[in-house]
Design a protein around this motif. Structure first.
Motif, short mmCIF file in Angstrom:
data_model
loop_
_atom_site.label_atom_id
_atom_site.label_comp_id
_atom_site.label_asym_id
_atom_site.label_seq_id
_atom_site.Cartn_x
_atom_site.Cartn_y
_atom_site.Cartn_z
N PHE A 185 0.87 -1.18 0.00
CA PHE A 185 0.00 0.00 0.00
C PHE A 185 0.91 1.22 0.00
CE2 PHE A 185 -2.35 -3.55 1.56
CZ PHE A 185 -3.59 -3.41 0.96
N GLU A 186 1.15 1.74 -1.22
CA GLU A 186 2.22 2.70 -1.46
C GLU A 186 1.90 4.09 -0.92
OE1 GLU A 186 5.36 3.26 -5.12
OE2 GLU A 186 3.31 2.62 -5.54
N THR A 187 0.65 4.51 -1.03
CA THR A 187 0.20 5.75 -0.41
C THR A 187 -0.93 5.40 0.55
OG1 THR A 187 -1.48 6.32 -2.07
CG2 THR A 187 0.80 7.05 -2.50
N PRO A 188 -1.20 6.23 1.54
CA PRO A 188 -2.21 5.88 2.55
C PRO A 188 -3.56 5.55 1.92
CG PRO A 188 -0.95 7.77 3.26
CD PRO A 188 -0.54 7.51 1.86
N ILE A 189 -4.23 4.58 2.50
CA ILE A 189 -5.53 4.14 1.99
C ILE A 189 -6.55 4.21 3.11
CG2 ILE A 189 -5.05 1.70 2.49
CD1 ILE A 189 -6.63 1.02 -0.08
N MET A 190 -7.76 4.64 2.76
CA MET A 190 -8.87 4.68 3.71
C MET A 190 -9.67 3.39 3.59
SD MET A 190 -10.17 8.63 3.22
CE MET A 190 -11.41 8.49 4.51
N VAL A 191 -9.86 2.70 4.70
CA VAL A 191 -10.63 1.46 4.74
C VAL A 191 -11.83 1.71 5.65
CG1 VAL A 191 -10.60 -0.99 5.21
CG2 VAL A 191 -8.52 0.14 4.43
N LYS A 192 -13.00 1.81 5.09
CA LYS A 192 -14.18 2.25 5.84
C LYS A 192 -14.56 1.27 6.95
CE LYS A 192 -16.26 5.15 2.26
NZ LYS A 192 -17.46 5.40 1.44
N THR A 193 -14.24 0.00 6.76
CA THR A 193 -14.57 -0.97 7.80
C THR A 193 -13.63 -0.86 9.00
OG1 THR A 193 -13.15 -2.65 6.78
CG2 THR A 193 -15.46 -2.58 6.09
N GLY A 194 -12.54 -0.13 8.84
CA GLY A 194 -11.59 0.02 9.92
C GLY A 194 -10.64 -1.15 10.06
N LYS A 195 -10.75 -2.16 9.20
CA LYS A 195 -9.89 -3.33 9.27
C LYS A 195 -8.81 -3.24 8.21
CE LYS A 195 -9.87 -8.38 9.08
NZ LYS A 195 -10.68 -9.61 8.87
N PHE A 196 -7.57 -3.31 8.64
CA PHE A 196 -6.45 -3.24 7.71
C PHE A 196 -5.47 -4.36 8.05
CE2 PHE A 196 -2.31 -1.96 6.18
CZ PHE A 196 -2.60 -1.50 4.91
N PRO A 197 -4.88 -5.02 7.03
CA PRO A 197 -5.18 -4.83 5.61
C PRO A 197 -6.51 -5.47 5.22
CG PRO A 197 -3.60 -6.60 5.88
CD PRO A 197 -3.80 -6.02 7.25
N ASP A 254 -9.72 15.30 9.06
CA ASP A 254 -8.80 14.22 9.39
C ASP A 254 -9.14 13.00 8.54
OD1 ASP A 254 -7.72 15.88 11.25
OD2 ASP A 254 -8.33 14.72 13.00
N PHE A 255 -8.12 12.40 7.94
CA PHE A 255 -8.29 11.15 7.20
C PHE A 255 -7.57 10.05 7.98
CE2 PHE A 255 -8.23 13.95 3.18
CZ PHE A 255 -9.59 14.19 3.28
N PHE A 256 -8.30 9.03 8.38
CA PHE A 256 -7.71 7.91 9.11
C PHE A 256 -7.31 6.84 8.09
CE2 PHE A 256 -10.83 9.88 12.03
CZ PHE A 256 -9.91 10.40 12.93
N ALA A 285 -7.29 2.30 -5.14
CA ALA A 285 -8.49 1.72 -4.54
C ALA A 285 -9.02 2.61 -3.44
CB ALA A 285 -8.17 0.33 -3.97
N GLY A 286 -10.34 2.56 -3.24
CA GLY A 286 -10.93 3.28 -2.13
C GLY A 286 -11.20 4.74 -2.45
N PRO A 287 -11.64 5.51 -1.43
CA PRO A 287 -12.02 6.91 -1.63
C PRO A 287 -10.83 7.85 -1.68
CG PRO A 287 -12.37 6.27 0.66
CD PRO A 287 -11.94 5.03 -0.07
N LYS A 288 -11.11 9.10 -2.08
CA LYS A 288 -10.17 10.22 -2.07
C LYS A 288 -8.97 10.04 -2.99
CE LYS A 288 -12.74 12.11 1.08
NZ LYS A 288 -13.66 13.22 0.73
N PRO A 289 -9.17 9.59 -4.24
CA PRO A 289 -8.01 9.50 -5.14
C PRO A 289 -7.40 10.85 -5.47
CG PRO A 289 -10.06 9.17 -6.36
CD PRO A 289 -10.42 9.16 -4.89
N SER A 290 -8.22 11.93 -5.43
CA SER A 290 -7.69 13.25 -5.80
C SER A 290 -6.65 13.74 -4.80
CB SER A 290 -8.82 14.28 -5.90
OG SER A 290 -9.48 14.42 -4.65
#
Length: 300
Positions: A185-197, A254-256, A285-290
């Protein structure tokens, strides 16, 4: 159909510059300020009351609120992907920084606007307002990631050297999926379920959702096929990042997010899933690609 161009911009810094560990909003916001100055005939006019907004690149990249399909703001057609180091870092004197850029749909034609906006940003400086005068850079070149050719050499734009692909027909010889797969995961990713990876099925679903938004907004709106995948997480590494963003329109947020790695043991995967993985290595993948969030890579 969804046309895509991928570029790498090399920025050179005559003086040493210290950057915060996350720069996604820095490049997006700074580029937007200068893009509007370059293309807007009336900077005092509100974008939403402007009769020319439907033909304005700044309106689509920074101001448009409504998607063609569904609710919420559309994904942005120009995306900057600065490197993520997980800590503040220093670009040394006469050093450089490589920044990825994605152009979607008809906005693949706006290479000159991207070069102009980045060049103007470099002339004024990037980062903290207190350091604009010293955080200047030069746009040395822009190179097409698909053709490998230079499309801007610091003085001249060569649009013919830029190759655009259609994600509907995209293939990559570098993708080989057997019974194991390792993802970084090269740049931070938002996982809405809160479970990573996320599990591999969940990750592919996040890629598919991002692809659907782009196809609906900048492609032909075709249905993206579903996929079959069954896999378990064999090992992983996890790093949490509370990323803080500030903008004139949205204020402080804030982006978690997370970075790290995941090794998957695959029991079943079909061709649709493999194709989504190929595409995900390009669009993330996921939200906030911009903001440069959610970009992944394969690890050997």
């Amino acid at each position: 159909m969804l046309p895509l161009a991928k570029l790498t911009a090399r920025l050179s810094f005559p003086t040493s510059v210290t950057f915060p560990y996350w720069m996604g909003n820095t490049f997006r916001g700074g580029f937007g300020v200068h893009l509007r100055r370059a293309c807007c005939p009336d900077l005092k006019r509100d974008c939403y009351s402007c009769d020319a907004r439907e033909d304005c690149i700044f309106y689509y990249t920074h101001m448009k609120k409504d998607s063609k399909v569904g609710y919420g703001a559309p994904p942005k057609p120009i995306v900057f992907i600065p490197p993520f180091f997980g800590k503040s870092f220093i670009v040394p004197e006469n050093g450089f920084l490589d920044v990825g850029i994605l152009l979607f749909g008809r906005f693949t034609r706006f290479l000159p606007h991207v070069a102009l906006g980045l060049s103007m940003l470099g002339q004024s400086g990037i980062g903290s307002e207190r350091h604009y005068d010293i955080n200047k850079f030069r746009l040395d070149e822009m190179r097409c990631s698909f053709s490998g050719d230079v499309v801007y050499d610091g003085n001249t734009i060569n649009i013919g050297a830029m190759r655009t692909i259609d994600l509907a027909d995209y293939t990559s010889d570098g993708i080989s999926v057997t019974d194991r797969l390792s993802i970084g995961f090269e740049t931070p990713i938002m996982v809405k379920t809160g479970k990573f990876p996320p599990g591999l099925e969940k990750l592919l679903g996040m890629i598919r959702q991002r692809l659907i938004l782009y196809v609906n907004e900048y492609g032909d709106g075709a249905k993206i096929p579903d996929f079959e995948c069954s896999a378990s997480i064999k090992s992983s590494s996890i790093h949490f990042h509370n990323i803080k963003s500030r903008s004139q329109r949205e204020g402080k947020r804030d982006f978690f997010t997370y970075t790290g790695t995941a090794e998957y043991s695959i029991q079943k995967i079909d061709e649709n899933a493999i194709q989504l993985l190929r595409i995900g290595l390009l669009i993330g993948a996921g939200p906030k690609p911009s903001f440069g969030l959610g970009f992944i890579k394969m690890i050997d």
